[in-house]
Design an enzyme around this catalytic site. Sequence first.
Site, PDB file in Angstrom:
ATOM      1  N   LYS A 122       0.833  -1.204   0.000  1.00 35.65           N
ATOM      2  CA  LYS A 122       0.000   0.000   0.000  1.00 35.65           C
ATOM      3  C   LYS A 122       0.873   1.262   0.000  1.00 35.65           C
ATOM      4  O   LYS A 122       0.626   2.190  -0.765  1.00 35.65           O
ATOM      5  CB  LYS A 122      -0.914   0.016   1.231  1.00 35.65           C
ATOM      6  CG  LYS A 122      -1.870  -1.169   1.333  1.00 35.65           C
ATOM      7  CD  LYS A 122      -2.944  -1.131   0.286  1.00 35.65           C
ATOM      8  CE  LYS A 122      -3.922  -2.292   0.381  1.00 35.65           C
ATOM      9  NZ  LYS A 122      -3.356  -3.635   0.394  1.00 35.65           N
ATOM     10  N   LYS A 158      -8.350   0.888   4.218  1.00 30.88           N
ATOM     11  CA  LYS A 158      -7.633  -0.382   4.018  1.00 30.88           C
ATOM     12  C   LYS A 158      -6.573  -0.562   5.099  1.00 30.88           C
ATOM     13  O   LYS A 158      -5.857   0.386   5.409  1.00 30.88           O
ATOM     14  CB  LYS A 158      -6.878  -0.384   2.681  1.00 30.88           C
ATOM     15  CG  LYS A 158      -7.562   0.295   1.548  1.00 30.88           C
ATOM     16  CD  LYS A 158      -6.665   0.335   0.315  1.00 30.88           C
ATOM     17  CE  LYS A 158      -7.416   1.029  -0.809  1.00 30.88           C
ATOM     18  NZ  LYS A 158      -6.722   0.948  -2.090  1.00 30.88           N
ATOM     19  N   ARG A 208      -5.473  -5.185 -13.295  1.00 34.59           N
ATOM     20  CA  ARG A 208      -4.223  -5.721 -12.784  1.00 34.59           C
ATOM     21  C   ARG A 208      -3.227  -5.717 -13.948  1.00 34.59           C
ATOM     22  O   ARG A 208      -3.412  -6.427 -14.932  1.00 34.59           O
ATOM     23  CB  ARG A 208      -4.452  -7.144 -12.261  1.00 34.59           C
ATOM     24  CG  ARG A 208      -3.204  -7.990 -12.042  1.00 34.59           C
ATOM     25  CD  ARG A 208      -2.148  -7.359 -11.131  1.00 34.59           C
ATOM     26  NE  ARG A 208      -2.626  -6.996  -9.805  1.00 34.59           N
ATOM     27  CZ  ARG A 208      -2.623  -7.806  -8.757  1.00 34.59           C
ATOM     28  NH1 ARG A 208      -2.169  -9.037  -8.887  1.00 34.59           N
ATOM     29  NH2 ARG A 208      -3.052  -7.385  -7.587  1.00 34.59           N
ATOM     30  N   ARG A 222     -10.614  -6.823 -13.455  1.00 34.70           N
ATOM     31  CA  ARG A 222     -11.365  -7.612 -12.477  1.00 34.70           C
ATOM     32  C   ARG A 222     -12.617  -6.836 -12.094  1.00 34.70           C
ATOM     33  O   ARG A 222     -12.522  -5.735 -11.551  1.00 34.70           O
ATOM     34  CB  ARG A 222     -10.489  -7.890 -11.249  1.00 34.70           C
ATOM     35  CG  ARG A 222      -9.279  -8.771 -11.595  1.00 34.70           C
ATOM     36  CD  ARG A 222      -8.216  -8.673 -10.538  1.00 34.70           C
ATOM     37  NE  ARG A 222      -7.733  -7.306 -10.373  1.00 34.70           N
ATOM     38  CZ  ARG A 222      -6.964  -6.895  -9.369  1.00 34.70           C
ATOM     39  NH1 ARG A 222      -6.603  -7.738  -8.428  1.00 34.70           N
ATOM     40  NH2 ARG A 222      -6.556  -5.642  -9.299  1.00 34.70           N
ATOM     41  N   ARG A 230     -15.487  -4.614  -3.910  1.00 26.29           N
ATOM     42  CA  ARG A 230     -14.114  -5.105  -4.083  1.00 26.29           C
ATOM     43  C   ARG A 230     -14.056  -6.055  -5.273  1.00 26.29           C
ATOM     44  O   ARG A 230     -14.950  -6.896  -5.445  1.00 26.29           O
ATOM     45  CB  ARG A 230     -13.643  -5.832  -2.821  1.00 26.29           C
ATOM     46  CG  ARG A 230     -13.599  -4.934  -1.584  1.00 26.29           C
ATOM     47  CD  ARG A 230     -13.437  -5.761  -0.340  1.00 26.29           C
ATOM     48  NE  ARG A 230     -14.475  -6.777  -0.238  1.00 26.29           N
ATOM     49  CZ  ARG A 230     -14.419  -7.836   0.561  1.00 26.29           C
ATOM     50  NH1 ARG A 230     -13.367  -8.022   1.321  1.00 26.29           N
ATOM     51  NH2 ARG A 230     -15.406  -8.709   0.598  1.00 26.29           N
ATOM     52  N   ASP A 270      -2.297  -2.266  -9.410  1.00 28.75           N
ATOM     53  CA  ASP A 270      -3.760  -2.169  -9.404  1.00 28.75           C
ATOM     54  C   ASP A 270      -4.130  -0.768  -9.865  1.00 28.75           C
ATOM     55  O   ASP A 270      -3.647   0.225  -9.287  1.00 28.75           O
ATOM     56  CB  ASP A 270      -4.318  -2.402  -7.998  1.00 28.75           C
ATOM     57  CG  ASP A 270      -4.257  -3.863  -7.586  1.00 28.75           C
ATOM     58  OD1 ASP A 270      -3.902  -4.712  -8.422  1.00 28.75           O
ATOM     59  OD2 ASP A 270      -4.573  -4.150  -6.412  1.00 28.75           O
ATOM     60  N   GLU A 278      -2.477   0.418  -5.852  1.00 28.36           N
ATOM     61  CA  GLU A 278      -1.633  -0.519  -5.123  1.00 28.36           C
ATOM     62  C   GLU A 278      -0.515  -1.032  -6.032  1.00 28.36           C
ATOM     63  O   GLU A 278      -0.719  -1.187  -7.239  1.00 28.36           O
ATOM     64  CB  GLU A 278      -2.495  -1.699  -4.637  1.00 28.36           C
ATOM     65  CG  GLU A 278      -1.867  -2.471  -3.520  1.00 28.36           C
ATOM     66  CD  GLU A 278      -2.642  -3.735  -3.142  1.00 28.36           C
ATOM     67  OE1 GLU A 278      -2.274  -4.334  -2.140  1.00 28.36           O
ATOM     68  OE2 GLU A 278      -3.580  -4.130  -3.858  1.00 28.36           O
ATOM     69  N   ASN A 280       1.643  -4.330  -6.093  1.00 28.46           N
ATOM     70  CA  ASN A 280       1.807  -5.654  -5.474  1.00 28.46           C
ATOM     71  C   ASN A 280       3.157  -6.245  -5.842  1.00 28.46           C
ATOM     72  O   ASN A 280       3.500  -6.326  -7.024  1.00 28.46           O
ATOM     73  CB  ASN A 280       0.690  -6.579  -5.957  1.00 28.46           C
ATOM     74  CG  ASN A 280      -0.661  -6.130  -5.444  1.00 28.46           C
ATOM     75  OD1 ASN A 280      -1.071  -6.461  -4.339  1.00 28.46           O
ATOM     76  ND2 ASN A 280      -1.355  -5.323  -6.240  1.00 28.46           N
TER      77      ASN A 280
HETATM   78  N1  LIG Z   1      -9.985   4.065  -3.866  1.00 27.41           N
HETATM   79  C1  LIG Z   1     -10.812   3.047  -4.174  1.00 27.41           C
HETATM   80  N2  LIG Z   1     -12.054   3.301  -4.687  1.00 27.41           N
HETATM   81  C2  LIG Z   1     -12.914   2.292  -4.977  1.00 27.41           C
HETATM   82  N3  LIG Z   1     -12.609   0.999  -4.792  1.00 27.41           N
HETATM   83  C3  LIG Z   1     -11.404   0.687  -4.294  1.00 27.41           C
HETATM   84  C4  LIG Z   1     -10.440   1.684  -3.961  1.00 27.41           C
HETATM   85  N4  LIG Z   1      -9.320   1.077  -3.495  1.00 27.41           N
HETATM   86  C5  LIG Z   1      -9.582  -0.253  -3.533  1.00 27.41           C
HETATM   87  N5  LIG Z   1     -10.815  -0.503  -4.014  1.00 27.41           N
HETATM   88  C6  LIG Z   1     -11.435  -1.825  -4.190  1.00 27.41           C
HETATM   89  O1  LIG Z   1     -10.991  -2.681  -3.154  1.00 27.41           O
HETATM   90  C7  LIG Z   1     -10.234  -3.774  -3.686  1.00 27.41           C
HETATM   91  C8  LIG Z   1      -9.038  -4.086  -2.798  1.00 27.41           C
HETATM   92  O2  LIG Z   1      -8.224  -2.925  -2.632  1.00 27.41           O
HETATM   93  P1  LIG Z   1      -6.641  -2.942  -2.795  1.00 27.41           P
HETATM   94  O3  LIG Z   1      -6.154  -1.578  -2.433  1.00 27.41           O
HETATM   95  O4  LIG Z   1      -6.267  -3.419  -4.134  1.00 27.41           O
HETATM   96  O5  LIG Z   1      -6.154  -3.936  -1.642  1.00 27.41           O
HETATM   97  P2  LIG Z   1      -5.834  -5.529  -1.652  1.00 27.41           P
HETATM   98  O6  LIG Z   1      -6.049  -6.024  -3.061  1.00 27.41           O
HETATM   99  O7  LIG Z   1      -4.427  -5.627  -1.224  1.00 27.41           O
HETATM  100  O8  LIG Z   1      -6.764  -6.130  -0.665  1.00 27.41           O
HETATM  101  C9  LIG Z   1      -9.856  -3.335  -5.086  1.00 27.41           C
HETATM  102  O9  LIG Z   1      -9.711  -4.453  -5.943  1.00 27.41           O
HETATM  103  C10 LIG Z   1     -11.009  -2.464  -5.499  1.00 27.41           C
HETATM  104  O10 LIG Z   1     -12.081  -3.250  -5.989  1.00 27.41           O
HETATM  105 MG   LIG Z   2      -5.304  -5.197  -4.807  1.00 28.18          MG
END
Ligand SMILES: Nc1ncnc2c1ncn2[C@@H]1O[C@H](COP(=O)(O)OP(=O)(O)O)[C@@H](O)[C@H]1O
Ligand SMILES: [Mg+2]
Length: 323
Positions: A122, A158, A208, A222, A230, A270, A278, A280
């Site tokens: 992050k 998060k 991704r 995705r 999510r 991401d 993000e 990764n």
């Molecule tokens: N700023 C954002 N606005 C809307 N959706 C988000 C945002 N950040 C993350 N998400 C949603 O949450 C999911 C997980 O967030 P992410 O930051 O990628 O963390 P991780 O995949 O490590 O759990 C993303 O795939 C997306 O669908």
């Molecule tokens: Mg992610």
Amino acid sequence: MRFVYVMDPMDRVLPDKDTTFAFLRAAQTRGHESLHCELRDLFVKDGDVHARVRQLTVSDAPPHAVFGEPQVVRLADVEAVLIRKDPPFDTPYLYATLMLERVRGRTVIMNDPRGLRDANEKLYALHFAKYMPRTMVTSSEEQIFAFVKEVGGRGVIKPLDGAGGSGVMMLLPNDKNARAIIQTVTGEGSRLAMVQEFLPAVEKGDKRVLLLDGEVLGAINRIPRGDDFRSNIHVGGSVEPYVVTPEERAMIADMSPRLKKDGLVFVGLDVIGGKLTEVNVTSPTGIQQLSQHENRDVAVDVITWIERKSADFRPSLKSIPGV
Ligand SMILES: Nc1ncnc2c1ncn2[C@@H]1O[C@H](COP(=O)(O)OP(=O)(O)O)[C@@H](O)[C@H]1O
Ligand SMILES: [Mg+2]
């Protein structure tokens, strides 16, 4: 060639979904030997790092993994070490990266242990903050509330050490659970959390983008299931093909020198609505889904990259055809 995989136990690996399985399969097809170990199998003796490994043969049909007898290898003696342990980034993981320091410059390591240590998935994105949505990192409930208001009333919170969508939650105006959500993620104000403006474009998907040595290997989109925002595959997101836009390519070109400097060879960005959320690095996934869409085994690109790189450490290999 011999490749050591520092990873999770094989019974946790999904043969038709996981990227590490695709690496194992592609390497095997190209005639390489796979040696499997877990973090706890690494050890240092007389100043050099070794591992207790078992030879691993994989197959798409069960049994998916067949192991040979335990053996010990000195990591500098194998052609590559692939660190593919899934999060969490905990103390055993930290120690493993510190021990693996001993092999830098002596064989291929993907990804570099120092890069893995430096790049919280992050927080590392903050090096490229201009491409991110508005973001704040704090443990303060009041600051989080004020920030969410400032960015239009909708936010996403998060944990800094999560993966696969775990603990990622929406913050909505007038939600009587909002305080409880913030307190849960921040451990009552004792832990940092990342808060971002909510990107409505997430409805169309979270891209991704897989990178190999700073170059685009390919991308997938995705899409979140109807009852979740999510989009992680892990929580039921569905996958479709995606072609990286020119704007995204420009962003990646800008990020690439830093990723290379940090030894972050195999990386999964991401991207939601053109914004980077993000980076990764520990064990990015998506290559099997990408391969399905491209109708070819993209993991082979990664394995051939490792083959070429390992020739830098073993000049004699340069004479092998195809390497
Ligand atoms: N700023 C954002 N606005 C809307 N959706 C988000 C945002 N950040 C993350 N998400 C949603 O949450 C999911 C997980 O967030 P992410 O930051 O990628 O963390 P991780 O995949 O490590 O759990 C993303 O795939 C997306 O669908
Ligand atoms: Mg992610």
